[in-house]
Design a protein around this motif. Structure first.
Motif, short mmCIF file in Angstrom:
data_model
loop_
_atom_site.label_atom_id
_atom_site.label_comp_id
_atom_site.label_asym_id
_atom_site.label_seq_id
_atom_site.Cartn_x
_atom_site.Cartn_y
_atom_site.Cartn_z
N TYR A 1 57.75 -6.20 47.85
CA TYR A 1 56.92 -7.22 47.59
C TYR A 1 56.57 -7.42 46.00
O TYR A 1 56.17 -6.16 45.87
N TYR A 2 56.74 -8.22 45.49
CA TYR A 2 56.29 -8.44 43.95
C TYR A 2 55.85 -9.74 43.94
O TYR A 2 56.22 -10.86 44.19
N ALA A 3 54.52 -9.81 43.11
CA ALA A 3 53.95 -10.97 42.44
C ALA A 3 54.42 -11.22 40.93
O ALA A 3 54.08 -10.24 40.65
N VAL A 4 54.85 -12.01 40.80
CA VAL A 4 55.38 -12.23 39.35
C VAL A 4 54.75 -13.42 38.67
O VAL A 4 54.16 -14.26 39.55
N GLY A 5 55.08 -13.84 37.43
CA GLY A 5 54.68 -14.99 36.87
C GLY A 5 52.86 -15.27 36.79
O GLY A 5 52.55 -14.23 36.87
N ALA A 6 52.67 -16.26 36.70
CA ALA A 6 51.26 -16.51 36.54
C ALA A 6 50.42 -15.88 37.59
O ALA A 6 49.45 -15.33 37.21
N LYS A 7 50.83 -15.85 38.84
CA LYS A 7 50.10 -14.93 39.88
C LYS A 7 50.06 -13.49 39.53
O LYS A 7 48.84 -12.81 39.95
N SER A 8 51.00 -12.87 38.91
CA SER A 8 50.72 -11.64 38.46
C SER A 8 49.44 -11.32 37.48
O SER A 8 49.00 -10.02 37.61
N TYR A 9 49.23 -12.22 36.77
CA TYR A 9 48.08 -11.97 35.86
C TYR A 9 46.76 -12.34 36.52
O TYR A 9 45.63 -12.39 35.96
N GLY A 10 46.72 -12.96 37.75
CA GLY A 10 45.60 -13.42 38.27
C GLY A 10 44.71 -14.34 37.69
O GLY A 10 45.32 -15.46 37.21
N ARG A 11 43.48 -14.22 37.36
CA ARG A 11 42.52 -14.92 36.99
C ARG A 11 42.70 -14.90 35.26
O ARG A 11 41.95 -15.75 34.64
N ALA A 12 43.46 -13.99 34.79
CA ALA A 12 43.55 -13.84 33.17
C ALA A 12 44.37 -15.20 32.74
O ALA A 12 45.49 -15.53 33.33
N PRO A 13 43.82 -15.79 31.85
CA PRO A 13 44.55 -17.14 31.60
C PRO A 13 45.55 -17.16 30.50
O PRO A 13 46.30 -18.22 30.15
N ASN A 14 46.05 -15.92 30.28
CA ASN A 14 46.99 -15.96 28.96
C ASN A 14 48.38 -15.57 29.30
O ASN A 14 49.30 -15.17 28.44
N PHE A 15 49.06 -16.18 30.41
CA PHE A 15 50.18 -15.93 30.76
C PHE A 15 51.39 -16.97 30.20
O PHE A 15 51.11 -18.06 29.85
N LEU A 16 52.42 -16.46 29.77
CA LEU A 16 53.53 -17.11 29.15
C LEU A 16 54.89 -17.15 29.86
O LEU A 16 55.15 -16.01 30.70
N MET A 17 55.64 -18.24 30.01
CA MET A 17 56.68 -18.20 30.68
C MET A 17 57.72 -17.21 30.52
O MET A 17 58.32 -16.32 31.35
N ALA A 18 57.74 -16.92 29.12
CA ALA A 18 58.79 -15.83 28.58
C ALA A 18 58.59 -14.49 29.26
O ALA A 18 59.62 -13.70 29.38
N THR A 19 57.17 -14.17 29.42
CA THR A 19 56.82 -12.96 30.08
C THR A 19 57.22 -12.99 31.47
O THR A 19 57.92 -11.76 31.84
N GLY A 20 57.00 -13.83 32.06
CA GLY A 20 57.79 -14.05 33.61
C GLY A 20 59.08 -14.00 33.67
O GLY A 20 59.73 -13.14 34.54
N TYR A 21 59.87 -14.38 32.71
CA TYR A 21 61.42 -14.30 32.62
C TYR A 21 61.91 -12.70 32.77
O TYR A 21 62.70 -12.36 33.60
#
Ligand SMILES: Cc1cc2nc3c(=O)[nH]c(=O)nc-3n(C[C@H](O)[C@H](O)[C@H](O)COP(=O)(O)OP(=O)(O)OC[C@H]3O[C@@H](n4cnc5c(N)ncnc54)[C@H](O)[C@@H]3O)c2cc1C
Length: 474
Positions: free
Chosen positions: A364-384
């Motif tokens: 099981y892996y949480a990825v994308g914005a969910k992996s950052y939880g409440r931290a607001p600084n997620f970027l799509m490129a990081t998720g890729y």
């Protein structure tokens, strides 16, 4: 981790946002069959909800490389890499065509809201044999609940559909639920489909991020067009320097330009700013909504509220799985020190992959914005890059899985030339690989800006020798 999967069962991807669809593309490229469960009636439902918003990262950072390869092979015309798309353009020109590719479309189930995940025959407590048991994913659909089996789960359900409430303590403010139809969470299309809702009204905006700033500027434009439109901005802290950014010297160009426009708005008297106002309750009166803070201060006569106070992940769906999240960010545990907004003023995070994203629940892996939880600084490129590494690990290609790198230049991802400026402006400290002392950079960046100076890597400092830049800045 060895190759943990037999390929007789699909790998489930939860959420068909940009990161979920990228995960599906990587799975296809490695010979897996993805099963994509999406809550919305179409893919990328979250981006769709703010389709009018122009993003601050250009196309080249918004398209996953493997997805791009699959699309090009199907005759797709790649967009101009430097152009800044709107969220709607990302949906129409990239994500919908990607989801329509036969290899992805075959496993895509729209209108499937995942409500729970477990392992077949194994409650959370039972250990022996656990990792060989398939996952069971329960989804709510219009036809009732359905269950699917999967060999692994990539949870890319994001956070946007779970906005934080107005209450400063993290709970809904008293009276908030009753006034639900007067509150918009996120970024309503103030100048488009929601224009009538806000024209000529007293609108209170709360939040200090990109979304709040974007809504305020849209309202300011509306106020120029429709007399009587009033803007009230409520913030919990008292940190004007940080709020308005570093202006031209801001390391985040888009933020700096947004900040300058907000500052001008405030100075013109067209923006009523309430600092240190922590919302405790809302009450409907004959003259509008009265908003009360925890110090007893009140703001009266509000017609509409726009809540831009961030979002939180849905942790309920993994209740029966063994997950390890950070206690306050609710991010995947190992990511927390890299992204804690208490420490970081900007979007830098070291490249990370399957090892940081793994949970005690094998597969099981949480990825994308969910992996950052409440931290607001997620970027799509990081998720890729996250999903590239995770899928490589699922395939047992540990060399590729461990070769994690975020191929963003330190400047560039926040370059903007359309959204807030007439000329391209490069920026740093946002999205690129963090300098080796990323925390030092971010803290130095924030402190410098609060003193009205340039932050690390700021456009105003390009000619400085590295040794002359603030500590920790590359
Ligand atoms: C206003 C705004 C501007 C932004 N600008 C940028 C930018 O310029 N550059 C950038 O890189 N990032 C930007 N971002 C961040 C960007 O939106 C995220 O990086 C991106 O959307 C995260 O993708 P994701 O796939 O992880 O999650 P999401 O895009 O949130 O997708 C999650 C998907 O999961 C679905 N879902 C949710 N719950 C369930 C469930 N229980 N079951 C099944 N499906 C579910 C949702 O419907 C959605 O389709 C911006 C965000 C906002 C709000």
């Amino acid at each position: 981790m060895n190759n943990i999967l037999n390929k007789t069962l699909p790998v489930a991807v939860l959420g068909a946002g940009p990161v979920g669809l990228a995960a599906a593309a990587h799975l296809v490229a490695r010979g897996f069959t993805p099963l994509i469960l999406e809550a919305g009636a179409q893919v990328a439902s979250n981006l769709e909800s703010y389709r009018h918003v122009r993003l601050f990262s250009p196309w080249q950072y918004n398209v996953d490389k493997v997805a791009r390869g699959l699309l090009l092979a199907a005759g797709w015309q790649a967009p101009e890499p430097e152009a800044l798309p709107t969220a709607g353009e990302i949906v129409e020109h990239y994500l919908k065509p990607l989801a329509a590719l036969p290899a992805l479309a075959a496993g895509l189930r729209l209108g499937h809201r995942v409500v729970a995940i477990t392992r077949a025959g194994f409650d959370k407590v039972k250990t022996r044999g656990r990792k060989d048991a398939p996952f069971v994913i329960r989804a709510a659909t219009l036809e009732g609940e359905r269950e699917y089996l999967a060999s692994a789960v990539i949870d890319a359900t994001g956070t946007w559909s779970q906005p934080n409430p107005l209450g400063a303590g993290g709970l809904p403010a008293q009276g908030e639920s009753a006034l639900r139809d007067r509150i918009a969470y996120g970024m309503p299309d103030v100048l488009g489909v929601e224009r009538q809702r806000y024209a000529g009204r007293r609108v209170l905006v709360t939040g200090t991020g990109h979304s709040a700033a974007g809504s305020l500027l849209a309202l300011a434009t509306l106020a120029e067009q429709v007399p009587g439109t009033r803007l009230i901005w409520v913030i919990r802290g008292r940190q004007s320097a940080r709020l308005f950014g570093g202006g031209e010297a801001d390391g985040l160009a888009a933020r700096g330009l947004l900040g300058m426009r907000l500052k001008a708005l405030k100075q013109s008297g067209r923006l009523e700013l309430h600092e240190e106002f922590r919302i405790a309750s809302l009450a409907a009166t004959a003259s509008g909504i009265t908003v009360s803070g925890d110090t007893g201060a009140t703001i009266d006569g509000i017609d509409e509220i726009i809540a831009a106070t961030g979002a939180r992940p849905n942790l309920g769906i993994t209740r029966e799985l063994r997950v390890r999240n950070d206690p306050w960010l609710e991010s995947t545990d190992l990511l927390a020190p890299l992204i804690d907004p208490n420490e970081h003023s900007c979007g830098t995070v070291r490249p990370h992959g399957h090892r940081e994203l793994a949970h005690p629940e094998h597969g099981y892996y949480a990825v994308g914005a969910k992996s950052y939880g409440r931290a607001p600084n997620f970027l799509m490129a990081t998720g890729y890059e996250q999903v590239r590494s995770v899928v490589a690990a699922l395939a047992g290609d540990m060399l590729a899985a461990d070769d994690v790198q975020l191929e963003l230049p330190e400047t560039g991802v926040c370059s903007t030339r359309q959204a807030y400026a007439s000329e391209p402006v490069a920026s740093a400290c946002c999205g690129g690989p963090a300098p080796s002392q990323e925390t030092a950079c971010c803290v130095a960046d924030a402190e410098a800006k609060e003193q009205g100076k340039g932050g690390c890597g700021c456009p105003s400092l390009p000619n400085l020798a590295p040794s002359a830049k603030p500590a920790g800045c590359a």
